[in-house]
Scaffold this motif. Structure first.
Motif, PDB file in Angstrom:
ATOM      1  N   TYR A 125       0.842  -1.277   0.085  1.00  0.00           N
ATOM      2  CA  TYR A 125       0.231   0.216  -0.015  1.00  0.00           C
ATOM      3  C   TYR A 125       0.839   1.058   0.018  1.00  0.00           C
ATOM      4  N   HIS A 126       1.196   1.427  -1.656  1.00  0.00           N
ATOM      5  CA  HIS A 126       2.514   2.778  -1.664  1.00  0.00           C
ATOM      6  C   HIS A 126       3.620   2.438  -0.602  1.00  0.00           C
ATOM      7  N   GLY A 127       3.853   1.196  -0.722  1.00  0.00           N
ATOM      8  CA  GLY A 127       4.953   1.021  -0.333  1.00  0.00           C
ATOM      9  C   GLY A 127       4.285  -0.501   1.091  1.00  0.00           C
ATOM     10  N   PRO A 128       5.759  -1.181   1.554  1.00  0.00           N
ATOM     11  CA  PRO A 128       5.387  -1.763   2.602  1.00  0.00           C
ATOM     12  C   PRO A 128       4.737  -2.139   3.253  1.00  0.00           C
ATOM     13  N   THR A 129       3.224  -2.644   3.980  1.00  0.00           N
ATOM     14  CA  THR A 129       2.884  -2.209   5.469  1.00  0.00           C
ATOM     15  C   THR A 129       2.530  -3.546   5.585  1.00  0.00           C
ATOM     16  N   ILE A 130       1.384  -3.814   7.037  1.00  0.00           N
ATOM     17  CA  ILE A 130       1.076  -5.055   7.513  1.00  0.00           C
ATOM     18  C   ILE A 130      -0.475  -5.284   7.019  1.00  0.00           C
ATOM     19  N   GLY A 131      -0.081  -6.168   6.406  1.00  0.00           N
ATOM     20  CA  GLY A 131      -2.030  -6.600   6.204  1.00  0.00           C
ATOM     21  C   GLY A 131      -2.542  -7.331   7.015  1.00  0.00           C
ATOM     22  N   ALA A 132      -3.956  -7.383   7.152  1.00  0.00           N
ATOM     23  CA  ALA A 132      -4.546  -8.678   8.067  1.00  0.00           C
ATOM     24  C   ALA A 132      -5.605  -8.432   8.250  1.00  0.00           C
ATOM     25  N   ALA A 133      -5.963 -10.646   8.275  1.00  0.00           N
ATOM     26  CA  ALA A 133      -7.824 -10.891   7.175  1.00  0.00           C
ATOM     27  C   ALA A 133      -7.527 -12.008   8.428  1.00  0.00           C
ATOM     28  N   TRP A 134      -8.379 -12.760   8.694  1.00  0.00           N
ATOM     29  CA  TRP A 134      -9.274 -13.898   8.738  1.00  0.00           C
ATOM     30  C   TRP A 134      -9.972 -14.748   8.517  1.00  0.00           C
ATOM     31  N   THR A 135      -9.760 -16.073   8.613  1.00  0.00           N
ATOM     32  CA  THR A 135     -10.566 -17.473   7.643  1.00  0.00           C
ATOM     33  C   THR A 135     -10.672 -18.163   9.174  1.00  0.00           C
ATOM     34  N   GLU A 136     -12.234 -18.857   8.854  1.00  0.00           N
ATOM     35  CA  GLU A 136     -12.448 -19.834   9.856  1.00  0.00           C
ATOM     36  C   GLU A 136     -12.486 -21.154   9.266  1.00  0.00           C
ATOM     37  N   ASP A 137     -12.267 -20.760   7.206  1.00  0.00           N
ATOM     38  CA  ASP A 137     -13.053 -22.715   7.481  1.00  0.00           C
ATOM     39  C   ASP A 137     -10.970 -21.914   5.669  1.00  0.00           C
ATOM     40  N   PHE A 138     -10.631 -21.633   5.054  1.00  0.00           N
ATOM     41  CA  PHE A 138      -9.763 -21.399   4.480  1.00  0.00           C
ATOM     42  C   PHE A 138     -10.142 -21.287   3.239  1.00  0.00           C
ATOM     43  N   LYS A 139     -11.553 -21.273   3.727  1.00  0.00           N
ATOM     44  CA  LYS A 139     -11.751 -20.737   1.922  1.00  0.00           C
ATOM     45  C   LYS A 139     -12.240 -18.645   1.647  1.00  0.00           C
ATOM     46  N   THR A 140     -13.227 -18.514   2.699  1.00  0.00           N
ATOM     47  CA  THR A 140     -13.451 -17.305   2.526  1.00  0.00           C
ATOM     48  C   THR A 140     -12.637 -16.423   3.770  1.00  0.00           C
ATOM     49  N   PHE A 141     -11.686 -15.247   3.363  1.00  0.00           N
ATOM     50  CA  PHE A 141     -11.180 -14.653   4.121  1.00  0.00           C
ATOM     51  C   PHE A 141     -11.373 -13.462   3.844  1.00  0.00           C
ATOM     52  N   HIS A 142     -11.135 -12.656   5.155  1.00  0.00           N
ATOM     53  CA  HIS A 142     -12.340 -11.425   5.436  1.00  0.00           C
ATOM     54  C   HIS A 142     -10.977 -10.256   5.669  1.00  0.00           C
ATOM     55  N   GLN A 143     -10.752  -9.210   5.001  1.00  0.00           N
ATOM     56  CA  GLN A 143      -9.356  -8.363   5.474  1.00  0.00           C
ATOM     57  C   GLN A 143      -9.864  -7.567   6.038  1.00  0.00           C
ATOM     58  N   LEU A 144      -8.936  -6.666   6.894  1.00  0.00           N
ATOM     59  CA  LEU A 144      -9.822  -5.822   7.622  1.00  0.00           C
ATOM     60  C   LEU A 144      -8.112  -4.679   7.758  1.00  0.00           C
ATOM     61  N   GLU A 145      -8.057  -3.534   8.524  1.00  0.00           N
ATOM     62  CA  GLU A 145      -7.286  -2.051   7.821  1.00  0.00           C
ATOM     63  C   GLU A 145      -6.290  -2.567   8.087  1.00  0.00           C
ATOM     64  N   ASN A 146      -5.187  -2.364   6.971  1.00  0.00           N
ATOM     65  CA  ASN A 146      -3.574  -2.578   7.163  1.00  0.00           C
ATOM     66  C   ASN A 146      -2.857  -1.692   8.855  1.00  0.00           C
ATOM     67  N   ALA A 147      -2.727  -2.738   9.977  1.00  0.00           N
ATOM     68  CA  ALA A 147      -2.439  -2.636  10.689  1.00  0.00           C
ATOM     69  C   ALA A 147      -1.267  -1.202  10.794  1.00  0.00           C
ATOM     70  N   PHE A 148      -0.692  -0.613  10.375  1.00  0.00           N
ATOM     71  CA  PHE A 148       0.306   0.173  10.440  1.00  0.00           C
ATOM     72  C   PHE A 148       0.547   0.949   8.702  1.00  0.00           C
ATOM     73  N   LEU A 149       1.099   2.098   8.278  1.00  0.00           N
ATOM     74  CA  LEU A 149       1.825   3.124   8.122  1.00  0.00           C
ATOM     75  C   LEU A 149       2.787   2.243   7.218  1.00  0.00           C
ATOM     76  N   PRO A 150       2.838   2.145   5.870  1.00  0.00           N
ATOM     77  CA  PRO A 150       4.194   2.166   5.034  1.00  0.00           C
ATOM     78  C   PRO A 150       4.938   2.963   5.742  1.00  0.00           C
ATOM     79  N   PHE A 151       6.734   2.178   6.437  1.00  0.00           N
ATOM     80  CA  PHE A 151       6.715   0.939   6.079  1.00  0.00           C
ATOM     81  C   PHE A 151       7.122   0.042   6.764  1.00  0.00           C
ATOM     82  N   ASN A 152       6.771  -0.924   6.579  1.00  0.00           N
ATOM     83  CA  ASN A 152       6.872  -1.736   8.043  1.00  0.00           C
ATOM     84  C   ASN A 152       6.727  -3.333   7.157  1.00  0.00           C
ATOM     85  N   ARG A 153       7.182  -4.193   7.596  1.00  0.00           N
ATOM     86  CA  ARG A 153       7.523  -6.014   7.694  1.00  0.00           C
ATOM     87  C   ARG A 153       7.559  -6.877   8.631  1.00  0.00           C
ATOM     88  N   ASN A 154       6.586  -7.903   8.620  1.00  0.00           N
ATOM     89  CA  ASN A 154       6.829  -9.142   9.535  1.00  0.00           C
ATOM     90  C   ASN A 154       5.900  -8.832  10.760  1.00  0.00           C
TER      91      ASN A 154
END
Length: 328
Positions: A125-154
Protein backbone atom coordinates in the motif's frame (compact mmCIF):
# COMPACT_ATOMS: atom_id res chain seq x y z
CA UNK A 1 11.38 -29.34 32.27
CA UNK A 2 9.71 -26.45 30.50
CA UNK A 3 6.05 -26.69 29.54
CA UNK A 4 4.23 -25.46 26.45
CA UNK A 5 0.94 -23.74 27.33
CA UNK A 6 -1.55 -24.84 24.68
CA UNK A 7 -3.29 -27.83 23.12
CA UNK A 8 -1.82 -31.24 22.42
CA UNK A 9 -1.16 -32.10 18.76
CA UNK A 10 -0.37 -35.77 18.53
CA UNK A 11 -0.48 -35.89 14.72
CA UNK A 12 2.03 -33.12 14.05
CA UNK A 13 4.96 -33.95 11.75
CA UNK A 14 7.90 -35.36 13.65
CA UNK A 15 11.26 -37.12 13.35
CA UNK A 16 13.32 -38.04 16.38
CA UNK A 17 16.68 -36.38 16.87
CA UNK A 18 19.28 -38.37 14.92
CA UNK A 19 21.87 -40.29 16.90
CA UNK A 20 24.97 -38.18 17.38
CA UNK A 21 23.23 -34.91 16.48
CA UNK A 22 24.62 -32.08 18.63
CA UNK A 23 22.58 -29.17 17.29
CA UNK A 24 19.43 -28.06 19.17
CA UNK A 25 17.39 -28.21 15.94
CA UNK A 26 17.46 -30.84 13.22
CA UNK A 27 16.16 -30.89 9.66
CA UNK A 28 13.55 -33.25 8.26
CA UNK A 29 15.26 -35.98 6.25
CA UNK A 30 12.84 -35.38 3.35
CA UNK A 31 13.53 -31.66 2.94
CA UNK A 32 12.50 -29.64 1.08
CA UNK A 33 8.87 -30.62 1.67
CA UNK A 34 7.57 -28.21 -1.00
CA UNK A 35 9.59 -27.54 -4.13
CA UNK A 36 9.29 -24.84 -6.74
CA UNK A 37 6.24 -26.39 -8.34
CA UNK A 38 3.69 -26.02 -5.55
CA UNK A 39 0.91 -25.02 -7.93
CA UNK A 40 0.45 -24.61 -11.65
CA UNK A 41 2.25 -21.26 -12.05
CA UNK A 42 4.64 -21.14 -9.12
CA UNK A 43 8.30 -20.33 -9.61
CA UNK A 44 8.91 -20.77 -5.88
CA UNK A 45 7.06 -21.60 -2.63
CA UNK A 46 8.57 -20.23 0.56
CA UNK A 47 8.06 -18.04 3.67
CA UNK A 48 4.64 -19.54 4.37
CA UNK A 49 2.56 -20.37 7.44
CA UNK A 50 0.60 -23.43 8.57
CA UNK A 51 -1.73 -24.35 11.45
CA UNK A 52 -3.68 -27.40 12.64
CA UNK A 53 -7.12 -27.49 11.02
CA UNK A 54 -10.00 -30.00 11.02
CA UNK A 55 -7.86 -32.94 12.07
CA UNK A 56 -5.19 -32.10 9.48
CA UNK A 57 -3.45 -28.88 8.56
CA UNK A 58 -4.08 -25.73 6.54
CA UNK A 59 -1.81 -22.95 5.43
CA UNK A 60 -1.28 -19.73 3.55
CA UNK A 61 1.59 -19.99 1.10
CA UNK A 62 3.75 -17.47 -0.69
CA UNK A 63 3.92 -18.68 -4.27
CA UNK A 64 5.84 -16.32 -6.52
CA UNK A 65 4.60 -16.86 -10.06
CA UNK A 66 6.60 -17.51 -13.20
CA UNK A 67 6.14 -13.85 -14.00
CA UNK A 68 7.66 -13.26 -10.52
CA UNK A 69 4.57 -11.66 -9.07
CA UNK A 70 3.98 -12.19 -5.33
CA UNK A 71 0.69 -13.51 -3.93
CA UNK A 72 -0.80 -15.72 -1.23
CA UNK A 73 -2.51 -19.09 -1.77
CA UNK A 74 -4.42 -21.38 0.57
CA UNK A 75 -3.27 -24.97 1.01
CA UNK A 76 -4.27 -28.12 2.86
CA UNK A 77 -2.53 -31.23 4.12
CA UNK A 78 -3.39 -34.42 5.98
CA UNK A 79 0.06 -34.88 7.51
CA UNK A 80 1.73 -31.45 7.45
CA UNK A 81 4.33 -32.70 4.97
CA UNK A 82 2.48 -33.29 1.69
CA UNK A 83 0.54 -30.21 0.58
CA UNK A 84 -2.15 -29.39 -1.97
CA UNK A 85 -1.93 -25.68 -2.74
CA UNK A 86 -4.68 -23.85 -4.63
CA UNK A 87 -3.90 -22.68 -8.15
CA UNK A 88 -5.76 -19.41 -7.67
CA UNK A 89 -4.72 -16.80 -5.11
CA UNK A 90 -6.75 -15.92 -2.05
CA UNK A 91 -9.52 -13.38 -2.69
CA UNK A 92 -9.76 -11.15 0.35
CA UNK A 93 -13.30 -9.87 0.97
CA UNK A 94 -14.64 -6.86 2.78
CA UNK A 95 -11.70 -4.53 2.61
CA UNK A 96 -12.09 -0.84 1.99
CA UNK A 97 -11.53 -0.29 -1.73
CA UNK A 98 -8.53 1.94 -1.03
CA UNK A 99 -6.54 -0.91 0.50
CA UNK A 100 -8.03 -3.82 -1.44
CA UNK A 101 -5.81 -3.32 -4.48
CA UNK A 102 -3.30 -6.16 -4.76
CA UNK A 103 0.02 -4.37 -5.09
CA UNK A 104 1.83 -7.43 -3.72
CA UNK A 105 1.37 -9.92 -0.89
CA UNK A 106 4.02 -12.06 0.76
CA UNK A 107 5.48 -13.70 3.90
CA UNK A 108 2.28 -14.62 5.74
CA UNK A 109 1.88 -15.70 9.34
CA UNK A 110 -1.21 -17.36 10.83
CA UNK A 111 -2.35 -17.04 14.44
CA UNK A 112 -5.32 -19.05 15.77
CA UNK A 113 -7.18 -16.88 18.25
CA UNK A 114 -10.70 -16.67 19.64
CA UNK A 115 -12.09 -19.24 17.21
CA UNK A 116 -10.66 -17.63 14.09
CA UNK A 117 -7.44 -17.85 12.11
CA UNK A 118 -5.80 -14.45 11.72
CA UNK A 119 -3.46 -13.94 8.79
CA UNK A 120 -0.89 -11.15 8.73
CA UNK A 121 1.37 -10.50 5.76
CA UNK A 122 3.48 -7.89 4.00
CA UNK A 123 0.87 -5.98 2.04
CA UNK A 124 1.56 -3.41 -0.65
CA UNK A 125 0.00 0.00 0.00
CA UNK A 126 2.28 2.75 -1.34
CA UNK A 127 5.06 0.55 -0.06
CA UNK A 128 5.25 -2.41 2.34
CA UNK A 129 2.92 -2.46 5.34
CA UNK A 130 1.17 -5.12 7.46
CA UNK A 131 -2.03 -6.53 5.99
CA UNK A 132 -4.46 -8.43 8.21
CA UNK A 133 -7.40 -10.76 7.65
CA UNK A 134 -9.23 -13.66 9.25
CA UNK A 135 -10.84 -16.88 8.13
CA UNK A 136 -12.75 -19.72 9.71
CA UNK A 137 -12.56 -22.24 6.87
CA UNK A 138 -9.57 -21.27 4.67
CA UNK A 139 -12.03 -20.63 1.86
CA UNK A 140 -13.42 -17.19 2.70
CA UNK A 141 -10.97 -14.58 3.94
CA UNK A 142 -12.12 -11.30 5.49
CA UNK A 143 -9.61 -8.48 5.14
CA UNK A 144 -9.16 -5.95 7.94
CA UNK A 145 -7.51 -2.56 7.85
CA UNK A 146 -3.75 -2.47 7.36
CA UNK A 147 -2.19 -2.39 10.81
CA UNK A 148 0.47 0.27 10.18
CA UNK A 149 1.64 2.97 7.84
CA UNK A 150 4.27 2.07 5.31
CA UNK A 151 6.99 1.11 5.72
CA UNK A 152 6.80 -2.07 7.77
CA UNK A 153 7.33 -5.82 7.51
CA UNK A 154 7.06 -9.02 9.54
CA UNK A 155 3.78 -8.45 11.37
CA UNK A 156 3.30 -11.28 13.88
CA UNK A 157 0.40 -11.51 16.35
CA UNK A 158 0.60 -12.98 19.83
CA UNK A 159 -1.90 -15.87 20.14
CA UNK A 160 -3.96 -14.30 22.93
CA UNK A 161 -4.67 -10.97 24.55
CA UNK A 162 -2.12 -9.82 27.12
CA UNK A 163 -3.39 -7.44 29.78
CA UNK A 164 -6.63 -7.08 27.84
CA UNK A 165 -4.84 -5.99 24.63
CA UNK A 166 -4.07 -7.67 21.33
CA UNK A 167 -0.35 -7.44 20.59
CA UNK A 168 1.61 -7.57 17.37
CA UNK A 169 5.32 -7.53 16.63
CA UNK A 170 6.63 -5.78 13.55
CA UNK A 171 9.81 -4.44 12.01
CA UNK A 172 9.62 -0.86 10.71
CA UNK A 173 11.53 -0.73 7.46
CA UNK A 174 12.06 1.33 4.35
CA UNK A 175 10.78 0.95 0.80
CA UNK A 176 13.71 -1.15 -0.38
CA UNK A 177 15.39 -4.37 0.71
CA UNK A 178 15.85 -2.91 4.15
CA UNK A 179 19.49 -2.52 5.30
CA UNK A 180 18.36 -2.11 8.92
CA UNK A 181 15.62 -3.32 11.26
CA UNK A 182 14.56 -3.70 14.90
CA UNK A 183 11.51 -5.42 16.42
CA UNK A 184 8.72 -3.46 18.13
CA UNK A 185 5.51 -4.53 19.88
CA UNK A 186 2.27 -2.63 19.26
CA UNK A 187 -1.05 -2.94 21.08
CA UNK A 188 -4.70 -2.74 20.05
CA UNK A 189 -8.13 -3.07 21.64
CA UNK A 190 -9.88 -4.06 18.41
CA UNK A 191 -7.29 -5.33 15.86
CA UNK A 192 -7.84 -2.13 13.85
CA UNK A 193 -6.22 0.78 15.69
CA UNK A 194 -2.67 0.10 16.85
CA UNK A 195 -0.60 2.09 19.34
CA UNK A 196 1.41 1.89 22.56
CA UNK A 197 4.46 0.96 20.49
CA UNK A 198 7.27 -0.57 22.55
CA UNK A 199 10.82 -1.41 21.51
CA UNK A 200 11.63 -5.11 21.93
CA UNK A 201 15.08 -5.73 20.51
CA UNK A 202 17.38 -4.68 17.72
CA UNK A 203 20.53 -5.57 15.91
CA UNK A 204 23.82 -6.28 17.66
CA UNK A 205 26.62 -4.26 16.15
CA UNK A 206 30.23 -5.26 16.15
CA UNK A 207 31.68 -8.73 16.48
CA UNK A 208 29.86 -10.04 19.55
CA UNK A 209 26.94 -11.59 17.62
CA UNK A 210 27.50 -10.52 14.04
CA UNK A 211 25.00 -12.92 12.45
CA UNK A 212 22.25 -10.49 13.59
CA UNK A 213 24.11 -7.23 12.98
CA UNK A 214 22.08 -5.87 10.03
CA UNK A 215 18.45 -6.58 10.96
CA UNK A 216 16.19 -8.90 12.93
CA UNK A 217 12.55 -9.85 12.46
CA UNK A 218 9.98 -12.04 14.25
CA UNK A 219 9.19 -15.45 12.80
CA UNK A 220 6.26 -17.65 13.85
CA UNK A 221 3.60 -16.58 16.33
CA UNK A 222 5.27 -16.77 19.77
CA UNK A 223 4.94 -20.02 21.72
CA UNK A 224 3.61 -19.61 25.25
CA UNK A 225 5.54 -21.56 27.89
CA UNK A 226 5.61 -21.55 31.67
CA UNK A 227 8.90 -19.63 31.48
CA UNK A 228 7.81 -16.94 29.02
CA UNK A 229 6.98 -16.42 25.36
CA UNK A 230 9.36 -18.37 23.14
CA UNK A 231 10.13 -16.32 20.02
CA UNK A 232 11.84 -17.84 16.99
CA UNK A 233 13.21 -15.03 14.84
CA UNK A 234 15.53 -14.34 11.92
CA UNK A 235 18.72 -12.34 11.98
CA UNK A 236 20.69 -10.97 9.06
CA UNK A 237 24.32 -10.06 8.43
CA UNK A 238 25.62 -8.13 5.42
CA UNK A 239 28.57 -9.94 3.85
CA UNK A 240 30.73 -9.26 0.81
CA UNK A 241 28.34 -11.58 -1.04
CA UNK A 242 25.12 -10.00 0.23
CA UNK A 243 22.70 -10.75 3.07
CA UNK A 244 22.76 -14.05 4.98
CA UNK A 245 19.61 -14.99 6.97
CA UNK A 246 19.91 -17.19 10.05
CA UNK A 247 17.53 -18.30 12.79
CA UNK A 248 17.64 -17.34 16.46
CA UNK A 249 15.51 -17.71 19.58
CA UNK A 250 14.52 -15.42 22.45
CA UNK A 251 12.51 -15.78 25.63
CA UNK A 252 10.14 -12.90 26.39
CA UNK A 253 8.32 -11.81 29.53
CA UNK A 254 4.77 -13.22 29.66
CA UNK A 255 3.08 -9.99 30.81
CA UNK A 256 5.29 -7.41 29.10
CA UNK A 257 6.53 -9.29 26.03
CA UNK A 258 8.68 -6.42 24.76
CA UNK A 259 10.99 -7.24 27.67
CA UNK A 260 13.55 -9.82 26.58
CA UNK A 261 14.68 -12.25 29.30
CA UNK A 262 17.12 -14.25 27.16
CA UNK A 263 18.29 -13.98 23.57
CA UNK A 264 20.56 -16.28 21.59
CA UNK A 265 24.06 -14.93 21.05
CA UNK A 266 24.83 -17.87 18.79
CA UNK A 267 22.50 -18.60 15.90
CA UNK A 268 20.07 -21.49 16.25
CA UNK A 269 20.15 -22.54 12.59
CA UNK A 270 21.96 -21.35 9.48
CA UNK A 271 21.85 -22.05 5.72
CA UNK A 272 24.07 -25.11 5.52
CA UNK A 273 22.24 -27.42 3.12
CA UNK A 274 22.34 -26.98 -0.65
CA UNK A 275 18.61 -26.10 -0.88
CA UNK A 276 19.18 -23.34 1.72
CA UNK A 277 22.32 -21.97 0.11
CA UNK A 278 21.35 -22.12 -3.58
CA UNK A 279 18.17 -20.63 -5.01
CA UNK A 280 16.61 -17.39 -6.19
CA UNK A 281 18.06 -15.64 -3.11
CA UNK A 282 20.98 -17.68 -1.76
CA UNK A 283 21.86 -18.25 1.91
CA UNK A 284 18.46 -17.86 3.56
CA UNK A 285 16.60 -19.74 6.30
CA UNK A 286 13.44 -17.78 7.16
CA UNK A 287 11.03 -19.19 9.80
CA UNK A 288 7.33 -18.35 9.47
CA UNK A 289 5.39 -21.06 11.33
CA UNK A 290 5.69 -23.49 14.22
CA UNK A 291 3.49 -26.41 15.26
CA UNK A 292 3.63 -27.44 18.91
CA UNK A 293 2.48 -30.39 21.02
CA UNK A 294 2.05 -29.49 24.68
CA UNK A 295 1.94 -33.17 25.69
CA UNK A 296 5.49 -33.89 24.50
CA UNK A 297 7.05 -30.43 24.12
CA UNK A 298 7.72 -31.08 20.44
CA UNK A 299 8.06 -28.19 17.99
CA UNK A 300 8.08 -28.32 14.17
CA UNK A 301 9.34 -25.17 12.46
CA UNK A 302 8.41 -24.37 8.84
CA UNK A 303 10.91 -22.16 7.07
CA UNK A 304 11.70 -20.73 3.67
CA UNK A 305 14.92 -21.91 2.02
CA UNK A 306 16.85 -19.59 -0.31
CA UNK A 307 13.56 -17.82 -1.20
CA UNK A 308 12.75 -20.83 -3.36
CA UNK A 309 11.46 -23.89 -1.48
CA UNK A 310 10.02 -24.81 1.93
CA UNK A 311 11.65 -26.91 4.64
CA UNK A 312 10.73 -28.18 8.07
CA UNK A 313 12.94 -28.67 11.12
CA UNK A 314 12.33 -30.16 14.55
CA UNK A 315 13.21 -29.32 18.13
CA UNK A 316 11.63 -29.31 21.59
CA UNK A 317 10.76 -26.62 24.11
CA UNK A 318 13.49 -27.94 26.43
CA UNK A 319 16.10 -27.81 23.66
CA UNK A 320 15.26 -24.20 22.81
CA UNK A 321 15.07 -22.89 26.36
CA UNK A 322 18.28 -24.64 27.33
CA UNK A 323 20.00 -23.25 24.23
CA UNK A 324 18.86 -19.66 24.75
CA UNK A 325 19.90 -19.67 28.39
CA UNK A 326 23.31 -21.22 27.71
CA UNK A 327 24.04 -18.87 24.77
CA UNK A 328 22.30 -15.66 25.84
Amino acid sequence: MAKIIGPALSNMPWEDKPAGETEPIWRYSGNPIIGRHGNKRSNSVFNSAVVPFNGGFAGVFRCDSRSISMDLFAGRSKDGIHWDIDDEPILFAGADSEIAVNEYRYDARITPMEGKYYITWCNGYHGPTIGAAWTEDFKTFHQLENAFLPFNRNGVLFPRKIGGMYMMMSRPSDNGHTPFGDIYVSQSRDLEFWGRHRYMMGTIKGNESAWQSTKVGPGPSPIETDEGWLLIYHGVITTCNGFVYRMGVALLDLDEPWKVKYRSKDYLMAPWELYECVGDVPNVVFPCAALTDSATGRIAIYYGCADTVTGIAFTTVDELIRFVKEHS
